[in-house]
Design a protein around this motif. Sequence first.
Motif, PDB file in Angstrom:
ATOM      1  N   GLY A  33       0.818  -1.212   0.000  1.00  0.00           N
ATOM      2  CA  GLY A  33       0.000   0.000   0.000  1.00  0.00           C
ATOM      3  C   GLY A  33       0.849   1.258   0.000  1.00  0.00           C
ATOM      4  N   ASN A  34       1.921   1.241   0.777  1.00  0.00           N
ATOM      5  CA  ASN A  34       2.815   2.397   0.845  1.00  0.00           C
ATOM      6  C   ASN A  34       3.490   2.652  -0.498  1.00  0.00           C
ATOM      7  OD1 ASN A  34       5.858   3.325   1.416  1.00  0.00           O
ATOM      8  ND2 ASN A  34       4.468   4.309   2.871  1.00  0.00           N
ATOM      9  N   ARG A  37       0.983   4.171  -2.875  1.00  0.00           N
ATOM     10  CA  ARG A  37       0.638   5.554  -2.537  1.00  0.00           C
ATOM     11  C   ARG A  37       1.806   6.532  -2.670  1.00  0.00           C
ATOM     12  NH1 ARG A  37      -2.120   2.629   1.092  1.00  0.00           N
ATOM     13  NH2 ARG A  37      -0.536   2.854   2.697  1.00  0.00           N
ATOM     14  N   SER A  38       3.048   6.043  -2.625  1.00  0.00           N
ATOM     15  CA  SER A  38       4.155   6.997  -2.545  1.00  0.00           C
ATOM     16  C   SER A  38       5.170   6.956  -3.692  1.00  0.00           C
ATOM     17  CB  SER A  38       4.891   6.812  -1.214  1.00  0.00           C
ATOM     18  OG  SER A  38       5.511   5.549  -1.147  1.00  0.00           O
ATOM     19  N   ASP A  46      -5.506   5.163  -8.890  1.00  0.00           N
ATOM     20  CA  ASP A  46      -6.529   5.138  -7.843  1.00  0.00           C
ATOM     21  C   ASP A  46      -6.232   3.984  -6.888  1.00  0.00           C
ATOM     22  OD1 ASP A  46      -8.795   5.093  -6.250  1.00  0.00           O
ATOM     23  OD2 ASP A  46     -10.192   4.710  -7.897  1.00  0.00           O
ATOM     24  N   ASP A  47      -5.681   4.297  -5.714  1.00  0.00           N
ATOM     25  CA  ASP A  47      -5.285   3.234  -4.787  1.00  0.00           C
ATOM     26  C   ASP A  47      -6.475   2.497  -4.179  1.00  0.00           C
ATOM     27  OD1 ASP A  47      -5.991   5.314  -3.092  1.00  0.00           O
ATOM     28  OD2 ASP A  47      -4.266   5.074  -1.774  1.00  0.00           O
TER      29      ASP A  47
END
Length: 137
Positions: A33-34, A37-38, A46-47
Amino acid sequence: MALPTAHEALIYLMVVTSASDRDMTDVELARIGNVVRSWPIFEGFDDEKLIGIAQDCQKRLHQNGGMAGVLTLARKAIPEHLHDTAYAMAFEVATVDLEMRMEEVRVLQLLRQHLNVDDATIAAIERTTKARHRTLT
């Protein structure tokens, strides 16, 4: 079987790496997830789609072709100039819990073969990732 987008394929490789030992830890899932997102490569992605893509990867792993099929799809979907980035993402997930099991090592070997990343680049990715995960203790 439809070809995944490049973003989907990158996520597939992180999921395959995490799931290789049949234990997707919370730390590994959080790192995926990180990364999504980064890292700049996911800019504009679109996460909210992440969980669905991970589930799609799991389905593909259980279809004809299994792991080899997913790796082949990923190689086709990810532009060649991003193969080193794809390997870096997978290695990031494999090392985040500071323990690399033999299954993860094997998946990383398969990724190196499928993505045709040269040895010097592999060594640089692995060394910098390990250095980034070190602690004082």
